[in-house]
Design a protein around this motif. Sequence first.
Motif, PDB file in Angstrom:
ATOM      1  N   GLY A  21       0.866  -1.180   0.000  1.00 34.48           N
ATOM      2  CA  GLY A  21       0.000   0.000   0.000  1.00 34.48           C
ATOM      3  C   GLY A  21       0.890   1.213   0.000  1.00 34.48           C
ATOM      4  O   GLY A  21       1.598   1.456  -0.974  1.00 34.48           O
ATOM      5  N   ILE A  22       0.907   1.960   1.107  1.00 42.67           N
ATOM      6  CA  ILE A  22       1.891   3.042   1.203  1.00 42.67           C
ATOM      7  C   ILE A  22       2.910   2.749   2.285  1.00 42.67           C
ATOM      8  O   ILE A  22       3.810   3.537   2.524  1.00 42.67           O
ATOM      9  CB  ILE A  22       1.227   4.403   1.497  1.00 42.67           C
ATOM     10  CG1 ILE A  22       0.398   4.311   2.766  1.00 42.67           C
ATOM     11  CG2 ILE A  22       0.418   4.885   0.304  1.00 42.67           C
ATOM     12  CD1 ILE A  22       0.109   5.654   3.379  1.00 42.67           C
ATOM     13  N   ASN A  23       2.780   1.603   2.996  1.00 38.33           N
ATOM     14  CA  ASN A  23       3.647   1.327   4.147  1.00 38.33           C
ATOM     15  C   ASN A  23       5.122   1.382   3.788  1.00 38.33           C
ATOM     16  O   ASN A  23       5.940   1.837   4.563  1.00 38.33           O
ATOM     17  CB  ASN A  23       3.328  -0.038   4.752  1.00 38.33           C
ATOM     18  CG  ASN A  23       2.245   0.056   5.808  1.00 38.33           C
ATOM     19  OD1 ASN A  23       2.356   0.861   6.727  1.00 38.33           O
ATOM     20  ND2 ASN A  23       1.196  -0.735   5.651  1.00 38.33           N
ATOM     21  N   ILE A  24       5.458   0.869   2.587  1.00 36.64           N
ATOM     22  CA  ILE A  24       6.846   0.911   2.147  1.00 36.64           C
ATOM     23  C   ILE A  24       7.047   2.101   1.204  1.00 36.64           C
ATOM     24  O   ILE A  24       7.991   2.873   1.344  1.00 36.64           O
ATOM     25  CB  ILE A  24       7.241  -0.418   1.468  1.00 36.64           C
ATOM     26  CG1 ILE A  24       7.171  -1.552   2.484  1.00 36.64           C
ATOM     27  CG2 ILE A  24       8.641  -0.317   0.853  1.00 36.64           C
ATOM     28  CD1 ILE A  24       7.270  -2.937   1.886  1.00 36.64           C
ATOM     29  N   ALA A  25       6.084   2.284   0.333  1.00 37.68           N
ATOM     30  CA  ALA A  25       6.256   3.271  -0.736  1.00 37.68           C
ATOM     31  C   ALA A  25       6.303   4.707  -0.219  1.00 37.68           C
ATOM     32  O   ALA A  25       6.794   5.595  -0.890  1.00 37.68           O
ATOM     33  CB  ALA A  25       5.127   3.116  -1.760  1.00 37.68           C
ATOM     34  N   PHE A  26       5.798   4.980   1.028  1.00 35.80           N
ATOM     35  CA  PHE A  26       5.824   6.377   1.504  1.00 35.80           C
ATOM     36  C   PHE A  26       7.236   6.831   1.860  1.00 35.80           C
ATOM     37  O   PHE A  26       7.499   8.018   1.978  1.00 35.80           O
ATOM     38  CB  PHE A  26       4.852   6.581   2.677  1.00 35.80           C
ATOM     39  CG  PHE A  26       5.398   6.252   4.035  1.00 35.80           C
ATOM     40  CD1 PHE A  26       5.755   4.952   4.350  1.00 35.80           C
ATOM     41  CD2 PHE A  26       5.534   7.244   4.999  1.00 35.80           C
ATOM     42  CE1 PHE A  26       6.246   4.655   5.597  1.00 35.80           C
ATOM     43  CE2 PHE A  26       6.028   6.934   6.256  1.00 35.80           C
ATOM     44  CZ  PHE A  26       6.383   5.642   6.556  1.00 35.80           C
ATOM     45  N   LYS A  27       8.149   5.898   1.975  1.00 35.94           N
ATOM     46  CA  LYS A  27       9.548   6.293   2.232  1.00 35.94           C
ATOM     47  C   LYS A  27      10.496   5.775   1.152  1.00 35.94           C
ATOM     48  O   LYS A  27      11.505   6.406   0.861  1.00 35.94           O
ATOM     49  CB  LYS A  27      10.017   5.738   3.590  1.00 35.94           C
ATOM     50  CG  LYS A  27       9.463   6.480   4.787  1.00 35.94           C
ATOM     51  CD  LYS A  27      10.038   7.880   4.935  1.00 35.94           C
ATOM     52  CE  LYS A  27       9.362   8.584   6.095  1.00 35.94           C
ATOM     53  NZ  LYS A  27       9.425  10.029   6.017  1.00 35.94           N
ATOM     54  N   VAL A  28      10.170   4.606   0.619  1.00 35.08           N
ATOM     55  CA  VAL A  28      11.101   3.987  -0.328  1.00 35.08           C
ATOM     56  C   VAL A  28      10.559   4.195  -1.753  1.00 35.08           C
ATOM     57  O   VAL A  28       9.393   3.888  -2.025  1.00 35.08           O
ATOM     58  CB  VAL A  28      11.243   2.477  -0.040  1.00 35.08           C
ATOM     59  CG1 VAL A  28      12.133   1.808  -1.088  1.00 35.08           C
ATOM     60  CG2 VAL A  28      11.804   2.258   1.366  1.00 35.08           C
TER      61      VAL A  28
END
Lengths: 379, 1136
Positions: free
Chosen positions: B20-27
Amino acid sequence: MASVTPMLEITDAVMEVGGKTLKTCMQCGTCTGVCPWNLVKEFSPRLLIRLVSLGIEGYEEDSLWNCVTCATCVSRCPRQIDIIDVIRATRSVMLESGIVPPLYRVPLSSLRNEGNPWSSPRSERTDWSKNLEIPEFSEATEYLFFACCTHAYDARNKKVLKEVAGMLAKSGVSMGIIGTEESCCGDQAHKCGAFETYTGLQESNTELFAARGVKKIITTSPHCLNLFIKQYEGDFEVTHYTQQFARLIKEGKLTPSKPVPLKVAYHDPCYLGRHNNIYDEPRDVLRSIPGLEYIELPRSRDTSLCCGGGGGGIWSEVEVEKRFSVLRIREAKEAGAQVIATACPFCMIMLEDGLKAAGIDENEMRILDVGELLHESVE
Amino acid sequence: MSKEFPLREERIGFYICHCGINIAFKVRCHEVAEYIGTLPGVVISRDYLFMCSDPGQEIIEKDIRELNLTRVVVASCSPRMHEHTFRAACARAGLNPFRSFHHVCVREHVSWVTLDEDEATEKAKTLARAGVNRVRYQSDLFPKSFPVNPNTLVVGGGIAGMQAALDVAKAGYKVYLVERQATIGGHMLQYDKTFPTMDCAACIGTPKMVAVGQNPNIEILSLSEVEEISGFVGNFEVKVKRYARYVNAAKCTGCGECTKYCPISVPNEWDVGTQLRRAVYRPFPQAVPITFAIDKKDRGPCVQTCPAGTNVQGYVTLVREGKYKEAVKVILENLPLPGVLGRVCPAPCEKVCRRGEVDQPVSIRNLKRFAADHVDWETLEVPEIEKKPPEEKVAIVGSGPAGLSCAYFLARKGYHPTVFEAMSEIGGMLRAGIPDYRLPPEVLKREVNYMCRMGVEIKTNAPIGEGNTIDKLFSEGYKAVFLSTGAHKEFMLGVEGENAEGVLRGISFLRNVNFCVDGAIGNKAVVIGGGAVAMDVARVARRKGASDVHVYCLEKREEMPAWAEEIEATEAEGIKIHNSWGVKKIVTNGSKVAGIEFKRCVAVFDENKRFSPKYDDSESISDNCDTVLVAIGQRPDVSCINGTDGIELTRRGLISADPVTLQTGKPGVFAGGELYSGPSLVIEAIASGKEAAISIDRYIRGEDLIENRPQRPKGENWAPIPEGVQKAARAKMPELEPAQRVGSFVEVGTGFTEEQARTEAARCLSCGVCCECKQCVPACEAKAIEHDQIDKVVTLQVGSIIVATGFDVMDPTPMKEYGYGRLPNVLLNLEFERLSNATGPTSGKILLRDPNDKYQHTRPPKSVAFLHCIGSRDKNYHEYCSRTCCMYALKLAHLVKDKCGHDTEVYNFYIDMRCFGKGYEEFYRRIQDEGVRMIRGKAVEVTDKAEDPSEEGMLIVRAEDTLIGKMLRVPVEMVVLCTAMEPRPDAQEVARVFGLTLSGDGFFMEEHPKLEPVSTPTAGVFLAGACQGPKDIPDSVAQAKAAASEAQALSTLGEVIVPPMISHIDEDTCIGCQVCIGLCVYSAIEFDEFRKISVVNEAVCKGCGSCAAYCPSGAASIRHFTRKQIFGEIEGILAS
């Protein structure tokens, strides 16, 4: 009811200078319940913390200056909040904003000018040591003997100081004094929140100790002991003279021999007991004196009743019936004591004052230092 | 973006998940994928929103098939979440999942813990690169499966344990339920009611207990503890210690008659010490099993120390009860001649008596005498003895204490002993050597007569030796011979003048006086010697008319072998004792003694503590006298062996015999007493007679003399010395005045009065709890009492284990401010529950405790305060909230209102009310509606110091009412402390046995706080109830059911699959140093003695790597964590 709005900038200001643990208060009221002030009047540290935590007016009132930093609340707080630190920080914010209780003004100015709170000249700091043959501290001496200002200037305490220093020196303890360069440890300034004054004293002493190569210190006041251990930066071992005496007696280097046939109750100084867990050594010294009948007071060790002198209390004015010292003296009298022994110059001043206030004759009860009683038995 | 990289044969696919955004919001996932795609061997590199979703998995499967991928790396969440998911995807596409798949964590290790996006992206690239580098080196692994034993072990029989057992049993599987106490039930059954429904705890709890007790699939092992566990999930071997119950569970009907006869009372643990129970007890009337049990600790130090093993606690207790005949019977089980020993035994038991730790030891010897003097020996029943045939006869040579003891115990076993006594009177040294004022002859006589009634035959004037030899005894049909002729020969001084008239030998003198043969003596007597005989000789000399008696001995006062009390009694009779003098010579006037000269003795013993006196000849004194009595020691008379071969002597001239069996070199001939040991204590002689009787019985029956010989009791698990024992002085033996004694042979000690004796006996601390008086044995009609039972260890085979060991209630004694233990009406919550419970001390009435007697209760309180959070939510004790106290405090408040009347004032001092469960808040409102006062503020003190008259006699609770900001003083009559629930004190040890871990609060830790609430780090071991953390009954039951379902799942599936990432020891490289065996916490490595190498048990190994990290030869490695794989990963990290 009119509403009030929290002023969180006040909370932030307090936390800036310490007192961060106030955040975890759960308002259980244990501090209020155990605070000795509630024996004589209303005072709620809990409410103070609550008001500070929301920056709501009321915290700045008289009660803020009441705390005698006895640490009874700290020892029982279920959240282990450093309540004294919260109070110190709040006081500091008040002083910063220019609100100085009139009774603090003279001692604080004396501290800045003469390095002692008793408005006495710096040059007279070591007058007590004349005729005692105590050397200047140097590489050759093991301990720095750090005399508290109150011991050094107050006439009653000066007698204690001379006897204590004399006995230590005679028992072969290698110690020296620094002299007029040293200043007050700064305990009262620290607990009153006089941050700048305190920092000045602390820095001057720290530099002095470092320059002279001080590694071990014997303090005469439990307040100096506490501050050196907990606030000063520097790697030195700090002991109180009662610990030294207990050791010397155990090692057979000091032998109380002359009977002192008195009923003696020991009053635990807060800064020796609750603050630093030194309960046994002063008692060991008293118990080693032949003929002395030791009495344990109902409020003793970690539940000891404060003399009222800490945290600036020594300068404040309290009605006779509300003085802890008066309550303490009555307690000791009921327990059948002829002497209250203590090991702190503030306790000495406060309890002697309490004796007069309570109208008790010197023949009925005396206040003596543990060192004085030992001195009587050793000579 | 796919491309071909033909450089390497491996074809790698890389996938990074956005979560979801759990990884994509930083990576920046796409950037990572692009970068990985540039690495050698990577055939395909993608990013995707949810790799774990079905479409995500299908991408991987499709790529494997279409691009012929050989390896797959997924960068996403923690492997704990989805490693299994992606391995399964690889497997479905035809790859070995262990060889082909590697999981990289970029959520927990990167996006959640990194603030800066660039840093996060770089870190993700690094970790992914490492994964790609590692996966190349992975190899095929195949998990193993093992069968599961369908039995389940449940540890702890509280509500959680009972529920878990019932659920597992309901599914048809066998359950072993191990409970430490004598009954199942646990804390819940100690309570009165349960919140918020106010169900009676017994009404809903006892049906569970009965159901457990009656379920054919459940086997209850009460009074038992798990000692050791070995094996692995599905295949555990459990060693359970079953403590002896001393009551046969199959026979006991639970009638309780035994308790009416048991003389021992101790606080009942079940009632938290609010009332007493007997040593034979049942915790409460609805106990399951219903069987009684006997609380028997190690035998008291008195019993362990007595050479004869006399049951001291038993007879002392019976004296206290006024049962003197029963007391004598208890003594006679282990000791003949109680009246004799009650006078002359040196009582080693008293030196070790634990009463001495309180004040002074119990006067045990005198109590024995008291009992023996208070039975009629003429009519005292002899025990029922099954007599052996007349030819089973034994000869005993010598009728001293050893001989009589041997004869006595043989007669008790049914043999026909005959005692041959050389002298005219029976008793050996007891009769000949001990003066009548210490041991009246009629006491010895009555007790010897009793033996004769039991079947002991005694022949006097019948010496054995030359002419009437031991061999002759055998030829007369005696099956065995016991030699015990004692030490009657006397040492002499060896100085000048010793043969003069008026020089007497001490023992001979005593014998002559005792036998009324002679005993004439002069006016002034000098006694030589410092032992008991010397004291007796001096005192007898005084009585026989010597007006001036002096004792001279080598020893200093404190070295004298005589007991202090004898020395004092001697001096009280006007006899003077002179220490540190040795005899130089005896001065004679013609043939008669005229005086004696002494030289100074400077040391009696040498540096090795051996007798070797040294003198200073320059210092000497002399004394006039007409009689010299020499009492410097005795030695054995071995003339009984004259004319018989095969019996050897020691260097000291004693009969040589085996120290355990007492058999001499000649089979069938045994020896004991001072003839064998040299001068010793009378009780030692008795003990040797007893041991010889055991040997002779075995000898005649043809049994081995040593094998399975009864062991002496040992151990120091004694009842604790009760708190608050009142100090009470030891009873003093009433004595004749010294003036009355001289010239009289009447016994000096006149014996305890009955009141004295019973009071003295009551000082016994009952160290062993049960005193083995065995009064319960005849009381039991079902013949269920079995005092001889011993602890046993049983071994169980189970597949799963449920730990439900519960909690303890915190002891508030150290919190002095609340006065618990000092103020009688400050109660522990559990004490209050027992008061309110129908089976408690007040049968369910809430009454005040009598300040003078903690077991008595007076009237209902008019006001009660409940103090919350005592030891909970307090960093000085337990930081955690105990979760149940708010609710049970409300429950108990209700009970006060209900039982003591609604005008009773009830206060609750609380910090926060936590009424979070179903129906809890409603219950809170209901209790408030009943008029219970709620005070928001933690109580800081309970005091009995009144400040005004209205507080007199009350308990004052102090607290700040934080809502009004005022300090309160609330006077009440009763205070209840709601103390914390805390881990059991042995939680650490239990954790070790079961392979559990403890969380910071000291409770057992679950594998995952949310998703694995009942599993533990040890597969197959599950948790239930308050051992995992404070819990109320509904939560405990729910967790128990969850644990039961885990256990059933294992049993139902019937097999377990063990992950293959475990240790492997290369047999060619292993040097057999065995260091790994000691390192392995799971005991998974064994040593193959034949091949001399260490071997891993693959079922037990958890793959922790301790062995691989240490192994000096590099033989041990962990599969899937090989050096190549680990270094590959590290290289991937370092290459930038």
